[in-house]
Design a protein around this motif. Sequence first.
Motif, mmCIF file in Angstrom:
data_model
loop_
_atom_site.group_PDB
_atom_site.id
_atom_site.type_symbol
_atom_site.label_atom_id
_atom_site.label_comp_id
_atom_site.label_asym_id
_atom_site.label_seq_id
_atom_site.Cartn_x
_atom_site.Cartn_y
_atom_site.Cartn_z
ATOM 1 N N LEU A 193 0.791 -1.232 0.000
ATOM 2 C CA LEU A 193 0.000 0.000 0.000
ATOM 3 C C LEU A 193 0.822 1.280 0.000
ATOM 4 C CD1 LEU A 193 -2.964 -0.860 2.404
ATOM 5 C CD2 LEU A 193 -2.697 -1.348 -0.028
ATOM 6 N N THR A 194 2.124 1.149 -0.023
ATOM 7 C CA THR A 194 2.969 2.352 -0.053
ATOM 8 C C THR A 194 2.624 3.207 -1.277
ATOM 9 O OG1 THR A 194 4.802 1.277 1.097
ATOM 10 C CG2 THR A 194 5.327 3.210 -0.221
ATOM 11 N N GLY A 195 2.271 4.454 -1.028
ATOM 12 C CA GLY A 195 1.931 5.380 -2.103
ATOM 13 C C GLY A 195 0.520 5.233 -2.636
ATOM 14 N N LYS A 196 -0.297 4.360 -2.008
ATOM 15 C CA LYS A 196 -1.656 4.109 -2.517
ATOM 16 C C LYS A 196 -2.728 4.938 -1.818
ATOM 17 C CE LYS A 196 -0.341 0.729 -5.269
ATOM 18 N NZ LYS A 196 -0.420 0.842 -6.744
ATOM 19 N N GLU A 197 -2.375 5.647 -0.761
ATOM 20 C CA GLU A 197 -3.336 6.463 -0.001
ATOM 21 C C GLU A 197 -4.488 5.604 0.531
ATOM 22 O OE1 GLU A 197 -4.578 9.823 -2.268
ATOM 23 O OE2 GLU A 197 -2.541 10.561 -2.601
ATOM 24 N N ILE A 198 -4.134 4.402 0.981
ATOM 25 C CA ILE A 198 -5.127 3.489 1.571
ATOM 26 C C ILE A 198 -4.627 3.127 2.959
ATOM 27 C CG2 ILE A 198 -6.285 1.251 1.382
ATOM 28 C CD1 ILE A 198 -5.590 1.313 -1.641
ATOM 29 N N SER A 199 -5.506 3.194 3.948
ATOM 30 C CA SER A 199 -5.123 2.832 5.313
ATOM 31 C C SER A 199 -6.235 2.002 5.948
ATOM 32 C CB SER A 199 -4.854 4.088 6.160
ATOM 33 O OG SER A 199 -6.028 4.884 6.237
ATOM 34 N N PHE A 200 -5.883 1.286 7.000
ATOM 35 C CA PHE A 200 -6.836 0.438 7.700
ATOM 36 C C PHE A 200 -6.898 0.818 9.182
ATOM 37 C CE2 PHE A 200 -5.373 -2.395 4.200
ATOM 38 C CZ PHE A 200 -6.605 -2.590 3.581
ATOM 39 N N THR A 201 -8.034 0.533 9.795
ATOM 40 C CA THR A 201 -8.244 0.772 11.215
ATOM 41 C C THR A 201 -8.299 -0.581 11.925
ATOM 42 O OG1 THR A 201 -9.526 2.775 10.742
ATOM 43 C CG2 THR A 201 -9.760 1.817 12.945
ATOM 44 N N TYR A 202 -7.370 -0.831 12.844
ATOM 45 C CA TYR A 202 -7.255 -2.149 13.460
ATOM 46 C C TYR A 202 -7.929 -2.240 14.835
ATOM 47 C CZ TYR A 202 -4.011 -3.242 9.719
ATOM 48 O OH TYR A 202 -3.460 -3.464 8.482
ATOM 49 N N VAL A 203 -8.109 -1.119 15.487
ATOM 50 C CA VAL A 203 -8.788 -1.085 16.790
ATOM 51 C C VAL A 203 -9.609 0.195 16.871
ATOM 52 C CG1 VAL A 203 -7.107 -2.487 18.053
ATOM 53 C CG2 VAL A 203 -6.766 -0.004 17.890
ATOM 54 N N LEU A 204 -10.642 0.169 17.698
ATOM 55 C CA LEU A 204 -11.463 1.360 17.927
ATOM 56 C C LEU A 204 -11.297 1.812 19.366
ATOM 57 C CD1 LEU A 204 -14.790 0.499 16.058
ATOM 58 C CD2 LEU A 204 -12.935 1.978 15.297
#
Length: 330
Positions: free
Chosen positions: A319-330
């Motif tokens: 995902l480097t340079g893809k502007e995509i991220s994930f949320t692993y905990v709230l």
Amino acid sequence: MHRCTKMARCNYNPNDMVKGVLEEMTNALKNMQSGNGLEIAHYRGKEFMPGFSVECVKYTMGEWDMPENSVIISSYPKTGTAWCMEIVRQLLYSHDEAVLNKSRSIPMPFHLLELGSKKKFDIVPHLPFTRNFFATHISADLFNFDKVRESKSKVIYVYRNPKDQAVSWFHFAHKIPNMTTEQKAKVLGKDWNEFFAKYVAGEHPTGLANGEWYPDHVIGWMEHVKSNKDVLPVEYESLKKDFPKEVRRIAKFLEVTLNDDDVHTMAERCTVSAMKKEATSDKSGFLKMNVRKGEVGGWKDQLTVSQSELIDKVIKEKLTGKEISFTYVL
């Protein structure tokens, strides 16, 4: 002979056709649940779980006229598909209880573009829906975005953090009824550690090329999110964190008017417990196996430290340079 054919046409009842096709799909679903085992499907260099219909994909992405103003929920398996489908169902039909119940009674494979027989699309014009919704797990390079534009339809792409997705996929995949125990062990892995190793190596037949897995699906679809106003990204974790806000965002995208009472009702009807209550194969189009815990962060109880770190490493590389991220905990 000519006279009988003419009489048959005169006595043609579309309701009988609808009933017949839905009964056929229900019976096919029960047959899939028998655990007899089906073959892994192959199409355009990709491998698919048993039950995938090459015929349906060729048809829906080719000659099929997508109903005007449809909604397509796109996702990778176990990223919130059933939840988002129920949200869309409520948005489109909640103000007509009869239509809502009719939608709930339709077998799950009817909505999934790549499952069942293409005959199911013949009954769409005869169903009591002014607006249709469908779902798909196919990769973006197989999807025909021209059909969305031409039919003035909308696509919602649901995504979830890969650690929770992997755990949910593990629990779901080993319950898939149309694979034998031997198939599951060979194709998916006999236990969690083997399952995980095969999965992140891209060896599971989840509709991608060999060597690819969940993040590759996300990357492909997110390219269209950036460039296509008819595709809306919906993060599973954001729905969990602020359901009213996200539902209003989805409603705005679909051009559906909501008031505060509507949002409150939807929040009650779209909980995991409410969906599980509805999810029986003879009462609803959703099967119980489609809804488990719906948690965020449950991966901590399943993944080892090294497995978690491996996903972090792979995700960072992909995902480097893809502007995509994930949320692993709230």
